[in-house]
Design a protein around this motif. Structure first.
Motif, PDB file in Angstrom:
ATOM      1  N   ALA A 184       0.804  -1.221   0.000  1.00  0.00           N
ATOM      2  CA  ALA A 184       0.000   0.000   0.000  1.00  0.00           C
ATOM      3  C   ALA A 184       0.842   1.278   0.000  1.00  0.00           C
ATOM      4  CB  ALA A 184      -0.934  -0.005   1.203  1.00  0.00           C
ATOM      5  N   ASP A 185       1.888   1.325   0.847  1.00  0.00           N
ATOM      6  CA  ASP A 185       2.657   2.565   0.989  1.00  0.00           C
ATOM      7  C   ASP A 185       3.359   2.977  -0.288  1.00  0.00           C
ATOM      8  OD1 ASP A 185       1.874   3.089   3.447  1.00  0.00           O
ATOM      9  OD2 ASP A 185       3.706   2.365   4.475  1.00  0.00           O
ATOM     10  N   LYS A 186       4.006   2.003  -0.886  1.00  0.00           N
ATOM     11  CA  LYS A 186       4.742   2.297  -2.123  1.00  0.00           C
ATOM     12  C   LYS A 186       3.807   2.843  -3.193  1.00  0.00           C
ATOM     13  CE  LYS A 186       8.764  -0.630  -1.993  1.00  0.00           C
ATOM     14  NZ  LYS A 186       9.483  -1.739  -2.603  1.00  0.00           N
TER      15      LYS A 186
ATOM     16  N   ARG B  59     -10.910   1.969  -8.398  1.00  0.00           N
ATOM     17  CA  ARG B  59     -11.626   0.694  -8.239  1.00  0.00           C
ATOM     18  C   ARG B  59     -10.939  -0.404  -9.051  1.00  0.00           C
ATOM     19  NH1 ARG B  59     -16.440   3.608  -8.466  1.00  0.00           N
ATOM     20  NH2 ARG B  59     -16.491   3.319 -10.724  1.00  0.00           N
ATOM     21  N   ALA B  60     -10.597  -0.096 -10.291  1.00  0.00           N
ATOM     22  CA  ALA B  60      -9.993  -1.105 -11.162  1.00  0.00           C
ATOM     23  C   ALA B  60      -8.641  -1.555 -10.594  1.00  0.00           C
ATOM     24  CB  ALA B  60      -9.817  -0.544 -12.575  1.00  0.00           C
ATOM     25  N   THR B  61      -7.858  -0.592 -10.119  1.00  0.00           N
ATOM     26  CA  THR B  61      -6.547  -0.920  -9.573  1.00  0.00           C
ATOM     27  C   THR B  61      -6.696  -1.820  -8.343  1.00  0.00           C
ATOM     28  OG1 THR B  61      -5.854   1.272 -10.284  1.00  0.00           O
ATOM     29  CG2 THR B  61      -4.356   0.100  -8.851  1.00  0.00           C
ATOM     30  N   TRP B  62      -7.684  -1.497  -7.537  1.00  0.00           N
ATOM     31  CA  TRP B  62      -7.959  -2.275  -6.336  1.00  0.00           C
ATOM     32  C   TRP B  62      -8.350  -3.715  -6.703  1.00  0.00           C
ATOM     33  CZ3 TRP B  62      -6.906  -2.621  -1.525  1.00  0.00           C
ATOM     34  CH2 TRP B  62      -7.747  -3.310  -0.636  1.00  0.00           C
ATOM     35  N   ASP B  63      -9.237  -3.850  -7.697  1.00  0.00           N
ATOM     36  CA  ASP B  63      -9.628  -5.190  -8.196  1.00  0.00           C
ATOM     37  C   ASP B  63      -8.386  -5.984  -8.584  1.00  0.00           C
ATOM     38  OD1 ASP B  63     -12.319  -4.565  -8.103  1.00  0.00           O
ATOM     39  OD2 ASP B  63     -12.522  -4.201 -10.271  1.00  0.00           O
ATOM     40  N   ILE B  64      -7.509  -5.323  -9.300  1.00  0.00           N
ATOM     41  CA  ILE B  64      -6.331  -5.994  -9.837  1.00  0.00           C
ATOM     42  C   ILE B  64      -5.391  -6.415  -8.704  1.00  0.00           C
ATOM     43  CG2 ILE B  64      -4.241  -5.635 -11.238  1.00  0.00           C
ATOM     44  CD1 ILE B  64      -6.065  -3.748 -12.989  1.00  0.00           C
ATOM     45  N   PHE B  65      -5.161  -5.526  -7.749  1.00  0.00           N
ATOM     46  CA  PHE B  65      -4.268  -5.849  -6.629  1.00  0.00           C
ATOM     47  C   PHE B  65      -4.791  -7.053  -5.852  1.00  0.00           C
ATOM     48  CE2 PHE B  65      -2.255  -1.356  -5.972  1.00  0.00           C
ATOM     49  CZ  PHE B  65      -1.675  -1.480  -7.216  1.00  0.00           C
ATOM     50  N   GLN B  66      -6.082  -7.033  -5.583  1.00  0.00           N
ATOM     51  CA  GLN B  66      -6.668  -8.150  -4.836  1.00  0.00           C
ATOM     52  C   GLN B  66      -6.552  -9.447  -5.606  1.00  0.00           C
ATOM     53  OE1 GLN B  66     -10.694  -6.951  -3.760  1.00  0.00           O
ATOM     54  NE2 GLN B  66      -9.936  -6.993  -1.669  1.00  0.00           N
TER      55      GLN B  66
ATOM     56  N   ARG C 145       0.936   4.199  -2.840  1.00  0.00           N
ATOM     57  CA  ARG C 145       0.408   5.503  -2.461  1.00  0.00           C
ATOM     58  C   ARG C 145       1.385   6.622  -2.844  1.00  0.00           C
ATOM     59  NH1 ARG C 145      -1.354   4.242   2.982  1.00  0.00           N
ATOM     60  NH2 ARG C 145      -3.151   3.073   2.204  1.00  0.00           N
ATOM     61  N   LYS C 146       2.654   6.373  -2.632  1.00  0.00           N
ATOM     62  CA  LYS C 146       3.665   7.384  -2.976  1.00  0.00           C
ATOM     63  C   LYS C 146       3.670   7.662  -4.479  1.00  0.00           C
ATOM     64  CE  LYS C 146       6.922   6.948   0.753  1.00  0.00           C
ATOM     65  NZ  LYS C 146       7.634   5.746   1.201  1.00  0.00           N
ATOM     66  N   LEU C 147       3.563   6.587  -5.234  1.00  0.00           N
ATOM     67  CA  LEU C 147       3.548   6.749  -6.690  1.00  0.00           C
ATOM     68  C   LEU C 147       2.321   7.566  -7.120  1.00  0.00           C
ATOM     69  CD1 LEU C 147       4.706   6.056  -9.502  1.00  0.00           C
ATOM     70  CD2 LEU C 147       3.341   3.984  -9.467  1.00  0.00           C
ATOM     71  N   VAL C 148       1.171   7.220  -6.555  1.00  0.00           N
ATOM     72  CA  VAL C 148      -0.061   7.935  -6.901  1.00  0.00           C
ATOM     73  C   VAL C 148       0.074   9.415  -6.554  1.00  0.00           C
ATOM     74  CG1 VAL C 148      -2.520   8.183  -6.341  1.00  0.00           C
ATOM     75  CG2 VAL C 148      -1.541   5.906  -6.726  1.00  0.00           C
ATOM     76  N   ALA C 149       0.706   9.697  -5.408  1.00  0.00           N
ATOM     77  CA  ALA C 149       0.862  11.091  -4.990  1.00  0.00           C
ATOM     78  C   ALA C 149       1.759  11.872  -5.939  1.00  0.00           C
ATOM     79  CB  ALA C 149       1.427  11.138  -3.571  1.00  0.00           C
ATOM     80  N   SER C 150       2.632  11.176  -6.647  1.00  0.00           N
ATOM     81  CA  SER C 150       3.565  11.869  -7.547  1.00  0.00           C
ATOM     82  C   SER C 150       2.930  12.226  -8.891  1.00  0.00           C
ATOM     83  CB  SER C 150       4.792  10.977  -7.800  1.00  0.00           C
ATOM     84  OG  SER C 150       4.458   9.975  -8.750  1.00  0.00           O
ATOM     85  N   LEU C 151       1.742  11.697  -9.166  1.00  0.00           N
ATOM     86  CA  LEU C 151       1.126  11.939 -10.476  1.00  0.00           C
ATOM     87  C   LEU C 151       0.636  13.374 -10.599  1.00  0.00           C
ATOM     88  CD1 LEU C 151      -1.008   8.665 -10.799  1.00  0.00           C
ATOM     89  CD2 LEU C 151       1.195   9.167 -11.889  1.00  0.00           C
ATOM     90  N   PRO C 152       0.638  13.927 -11.793  1.00  0.00           N
ATOM     91  CA  PRO C 152       0.194  15.316 -11.971  1.00  0.00           C
ATOM     92  C   PRO C 152      -1.325  15.456 -11.898  1.00  0.00           C
ATOM     93  CG  PRO C 152       0.790  14.363 -14.084  1.00  0.00           C
ATOM     94  CD  PRO C 152       1.117  13.340 -13.050  1.00  0.00           C
TER      95      PRO C 152
END
Ligand code: ADP
Ligand code: MG
Length: 686
Positions: A237-239, A257-264, A241-248
């Motif tokens: 989760a942490d890693k 939702r899709a990303t969550w589906d995929i991770f699970q 989250r950091k990547l998501v925070a870096s997006l413009p």
């Protein structure tokens, strides 16, 4: 007769014809029998020519005085003739159907049906369909209409089927769930109906057959997939989250939702087999990037397969920007890549985390150390075998997780019924700030007055905020043509070619940079042009549909599609998705010849920007025999199945269950098993 013999074994089909058929996907005798009529015309009860009244009419007579000329209006050929019966004569006229010159045998009687109307001050029978009188069943008056493929028109197909009439009796049974002989009888009735009822009954059976195959393929794939093992990917989760925070930008809820589906899904030690569906511009690439990062963080390798070099390069550039700051090692592997040997060595050594490429990725000597996730962009562009090749590149005892992405939406009705057991994530939300593309149908005659001033305005509008090119002066334009060279349309419409259009636009906009792009150019040339367009060095890009797939140039805000009536709805929607990617207002103009009222397809496109809605419309609009999507690229190559027929679907589902209970069936019904492979690319991703 063997159903898997080449079409060349049929009467009247020579090598040249076989070549055209092959392009249309009709390779075997089996394909041939299943080339079903798109529609049926009724020629019953012809009117005497002396009695003819305005409106829809059927007449029967001989035709003479055929001639073709070019109209002054561009892009228009006019073919005229005179039809005579015992009571009189009437002029007939066709537009852009010069092949009619070759259709008729002098002194033979034909049926004609069309509208008798006033055109350019004269009474004519306008654009009638025509059928040889002796081909028409006298009681029903029915005549099948086949989809034209290149130089082969409906009447050519009728001739082939006439030649193969006695072969129908040799067609073997396919399914154990229906009465023996049903198949040959139904195929015969579809091609030679003696009543309208025949056509309905035949279509119903053939739809059942098709659904049976489709459902069988889906169930078998699911079984296969469940037997495989994969590497479970722990959720970091942490890693992430950091990547998501870096997006413009902020992720859309749908992307989350899709990303969550995929991770699970990837956490489990079973291979993920997921389809990510999202309309053009919905941001699928970012979902892929997050999934890739998750896997790479856990020490796995990822391969991303794109259908074209242009697209692979674009993904490489945008993903490098996002992922490299986080230490991800990315490489591009396309045909033009230099030092391939060196790159491949690095991949197998595990020095590369993410490989983005085209078919070049699929060669046998591309090996991975630890391939854990495969992402396939525009999955319908790849065949099953190509995908399997990539899947086989994972460690011996494990299958990779698979994420397939598509912008061709599967209509919801179809998804719920047929694909009930496929894992799907949907991006049904566009990033904030996107405006729908304003779409308008224009008759080509209006082009000069209406379109050129708008184009000029677009070219002078300051670049879109999201446009990155340094050499940009104004916003940019795509102009889509049907053909590369003149006389190469491959359709009934005589289309202006990419080259001619480029020349003409240069005359109109002499101070602008105008270049062309098409599929016959060398990959390196194509890439160079696309790169320059993307940087803003080209103002107007005249192109064939090669730009259809996924290319992203936010500063391009206007698209003109010439001969719009010749494309399928799904394809038009895809093309249009190339604009409307920045924050500026975008436009799409659909040019038609203006000879006919705009089709419902075009009107729906004018009204809606919703790919899912349009997919439903497309499904409803297309009659039997037509193929969903575009002819070449349709993901759902379904001939006839009426996918809203839930009763038939449940019957097929129950019958497939029964069929599968007896394992011997899978050995016994060879043709059935061979025939379903084509559905596997839809229902499985592995
Ligand atoms: P597609 O789903 O058609 O493949 P892309 O992945 O190419 O769409 O994304 C289209 C554009 O939208 C890209 O320029 C991308 O950077 C941008 N984008 C993606 N997600 C978002 C978001 N959440 N907000 C704003 N822009 C986004
Ligand atoms: Mg894309």
């Amino acid at each position: 007769m063997n159903l898997f013999d080449s079409v060349k074994s049929l009467k009247g089909v020579g090598p040249k014809t076989a070549e055209v058929l092959k392009k249309a996907g009709i390779k075997t005798v089996r394909d041939f029998f299943y080339t079903l009529p798109r529609d049926y015309e009724t020629y019953a009860a012809p009117t005497s020519i002396s009695e003819i009244r305005p409106g829809k009419v059927v007449i029967k007579g001989k035709i003479d005085s055929l001639s073709t000329r070019r109209a002054r209006k561009r892009n228009l050929s006019i073919t005229e003739g005179v039809v005579r019966d015992a009571t009189g004569a009437v002029k007939v006229v066709w537009f852009n159907q010069s092949y009619r010159m070759r259709q008729f045998v002098p002194d033979k009687e034909y049926y004609f049906t069309g509208n008798f109307e006033l055109k350019n001050g004269r009474w004519n029978l306008v654009s009638p369909t025509a059928a040889l009188a002796t081909d028409i069943d006298p009681t029903s008056g029915l005549s099948p209409v086949y989809v034209a493929h290149g130089s082969l028109k409906s009447h050519d197909f009728k001739r082939f089927f006439k030649g193969a009439r006695d072969k129908f009796a040799e067609i073997p049974d396919l399914l154990p769930t229906v009465k023996p002989g049903t198949r040959r009888e139904m195929l015969f009735r579809a091609h030679f109906p003696s009543s309208l009822r025949d056509t309905v009954v035949a279509r119903q059976y053939l739809a059942y057959e098709e659904l049976f195959e489709l459902i069988l393929a889906a169930k078998l794939n699911r079984r296969e997939n469940e037997k495989l093992k994969a590497t479970g990917v722990p959720f970091e989760a942490d890693k992430v989250r950091k990547l998501v925070a870096s997006l413009p930008f902020k992720l859309t809820n749908a992307q989350r939702r899709a990303t969550w589906d995929i991770f699970q899904n990837m956490e489990k030690p079973m291979p993920m087999n997921r389809l990510l569906q999202g309309d053009v511009g919905s941001g699928k690439t970012m979902v892929a990037a997050l999934s890739a990062y998750e896997v790479i963080s856990a020490g796995g390798q990822v391969a991303l397969l794109a259908p074209t070099a242009i697209l692979a390069t674009q993904h490489f550039e945008s993903l490098s920007k996002v992922l490299e700051p986080f230490g991800v090692k990315i490489t591009l592997l396309i045909g033009a890549t230099k030092k391939k040997t060196e790159i491949k060595r690095a991949i197998v050594a595990g020095e590369i985390d993410l490989v983005i490429g085209t078919h070049a990725l699929l060669t046998d000597d591309t090996e991975f150390k630890n391939l854990t996730l495969v992402v396939i962009d525009e999955q319908h562009r790849f065949g099953v075998e190509q995908r399997q090749k990539l899947v086989l590149k994972s460690p011996e005892d494990k299958a990779p997780h698979l994420l397939s992405m598509t912008a061709t939406p599967i209509p919801r009705s179809l998804q719920l019924t047929v694909f009930g057991d496929l894992d799907v994530s949907i991006l049904d939300e566009l990033p904030a700030g996107r405006q729908p593309v304003e779409t308008k149908i224009l008759e080509e005659v209006e082009t000069r007055e209406k379109l050129y001033p708008i184009m000029r305005e677009i070219l002078e509008t300051p670049p879109d905020a999201k446009g990155k090119g340094t050499k940009m002066h104004g916003q940019q334009i795509y102009w889509i043509c049907k053909a590369i060279e003149d006389g190469m349309g491959g359709t009934m419409t005589e289309a202006t070619s990419v080259k001619t259009r480029t020349r003409k636009l240069k005359e109109i906009f002499p101070n602008k940079t105008i270049e062309f792009l098409h599929g016959k150019m060398k990959p390196a040339e194509k890439d160079a042009v696309m790169e320059r367009f993307s940087n803003g060095e080209i103002d107007i890009l005249v192109s064939t549909t090669v730009v259809e797939v996924g290319v992203d140039v936010p500063n391009a805000t206007l698209m003109v599609i010439e001969n719009a009536e010749t494309y399928g709805l799904a394809q038009l929607h895809q093309l249009r998705g190339r604009v409307g990617r920045g924050s500026s207002r975008s436009y799409c103009f659909l040019l038609t010849s203006g000879e006919m009222a705009p089709s419902r397809r075009l009107r729906e496109l004018e009204k809606s920007n919703d790919g899912f809605y349009l997919a439903e419309v497309d499904l409803k609009l297309r009659g039997p025999g037509e193929i969903y999507g575009s002819l070449q690229h349709g993901a759902l190559d379904l001939r006839i199945a009426s996918l809203s027929d839930t009763k038939l679907i449940s019957r097929a589902q129950a019958d497939v269950e029964k069929f599968l209970q007896n394992p011997e069936n899978m050995v016994k019904y060879k043709e059935l098993m061979a025939g379903i492979t084509k559905y596997q690319q839809l229902t499985t991703l592995n």
